[in-house]
Every structure is written in structure tokens, then in C-alpha cells.
Design a protein around this motif. Structure first.
Motif: not given
Length: 181
Positions: A108-122
Motif C-alpha cells: 500500500d503505497w502511501r502519499d509521500p510526506k515530502i517531494a521525491r526530488d533528491v539533490d546530489p549527495g542528499h
């Protein structure tokens, strides 16, 4: 090249660090003693942190946390590329039992709590939750995860599934993306 780490003689985490053909799945073999009694899966007690290699993503895993019949696992994903990347809504996750058979899991894939874009090294974390099957020798003992060209396998006492042979239903689990474990 695949790297397998054993923590304090217990469970292992195998990470695909590149070096092999793109899309190659990590492989491992575990020696399982034969006996009339079930052999419990190892239990990891420390976190394995993501370390960048030749692939776009690196994986890390917290220990499986028990709580009143629930099990929680956080998967750390580090962006190892030189540009911002997005994680998929639903990454490929396969769980297997000690014999290597796939354990049926209904995610059951829940709504993300944050944006799913990840900067380099993060980092971004995938939080997984399920109800315990009650014993380490019943159900899944490994979890394999793939995102793009990157794969990882966690071997641990997951206590996920194991009752579908009795109920005929897949194990239920939920997942959501978050900013911290």
C-alpha cells in the motif's frame, strides 16, 4: 562488483557498487544448516549507511524495529549522481524466504510526506511497515530493492509474510517516502 557486509557475525547487506553489467542483479549465497528444527534468520542490530559507488543510487538500511506486533524498516537512498534525481512512486521491491521463493506482499503505497526530488549527495528515506508473522523462520528473510541501475539486498529476520500459505492472501505492508528514518 557486489559488496557483502556482515554485521557482528549476523545478517548481511549486499550492495551493487557497479563494476558489473548495467542492470545486473546482486547475487549471494547463504549457507543454511540442515536440521529438523527451523533455523532463525539473523537479526541485525546496527544501521548500514548508504555509500556511493558507480551507480546512481546508494542504499542503507536501519535494523528492523519491532513494536507490538508491527515491524518498521527505513531504507536510506543517497543520490550519487551529479544532478537532481527523482525516486519513483513505487520502487521495485521483492521479498524472498530462506529457500529463495518469492513471498507475496501487497504494498500500500502511501502519499509521500515530502517531494521525491533528491539533490546530489542528499538522501531520501523509504519507510516500510508490516505486521509480524511471529517468527524469523516463517516468511521473508530477504528484501531486494531496485531503482534504475541500482540494486540492494537486505538479509535479516523480517517476519514478513509466511501466513499466505494458510490464508491464501498476500502479506499486507505499507510504504511512504520521507525526509528522515
Amino acid at each position: 562488483m557486489a559488496l557483502t557486509a556482515t554485521v557482528a557475525g549476523c545478517a548481511s547487506v549486499q550492495l551493487d557498487t557497479g563494476g558489473g553489467p548495467t542492470g545486473a542483479r546482486p547475487t549471494s549465497s547463504a549457507v543454511t544448516p540442515t536440521s529438523a528444527e527451523p533455523t532463525p534468520a539473523p537479526v541485525r542490530t546496527t544501521t548500514t549507511f548508504a555509500r556511493c559507488g558507480a551507480r546512481s543510487w546508494a542504499f542503507g538500511f536501519t535494523p528492523v524495529q519491532p513494536a507490538s506486533g508491527n515491524r518498521f524498516l527505513s531504507v536510506q537512498l543517497r543520490n550519487c549522481s551529479d544532478r537532481s534525481r527523482s525516486v519513483p512512486d513505487t520502487p521495485a521491491i521483492v521479498v524472498r524466504d530462506a529457500a529463495g521463493k518469492t513471498v507475496a506482499v501487497q504494498w500500500d503505497w502511501r502519499d509521500p510526506k515530502i517531494a521525491r526530488d533528491v539533490d546530489p549527495g542528499h538522501d531520501i528515506y523509504l519507510r516500510l511497515h508490516w505486521l509480524s508473522s511471529g517468527r524469523c523462520d516463517r516468511g521473508a528473510t530477504s528484501l531486494e530493492m531496485a531503482i534504475g541501475d541500482s540494486t540492494a539486498r537486505l538479509t535479516d529476520c523480517l517476519q514478513l509474510g509466511g501466513l499466505s500459505g494458510v490464508t491464501g492472501e498476500p502479506a499486507a505492508a505499507d510504504a511512504t517516502w520521507a525526509g528522515a528514518p
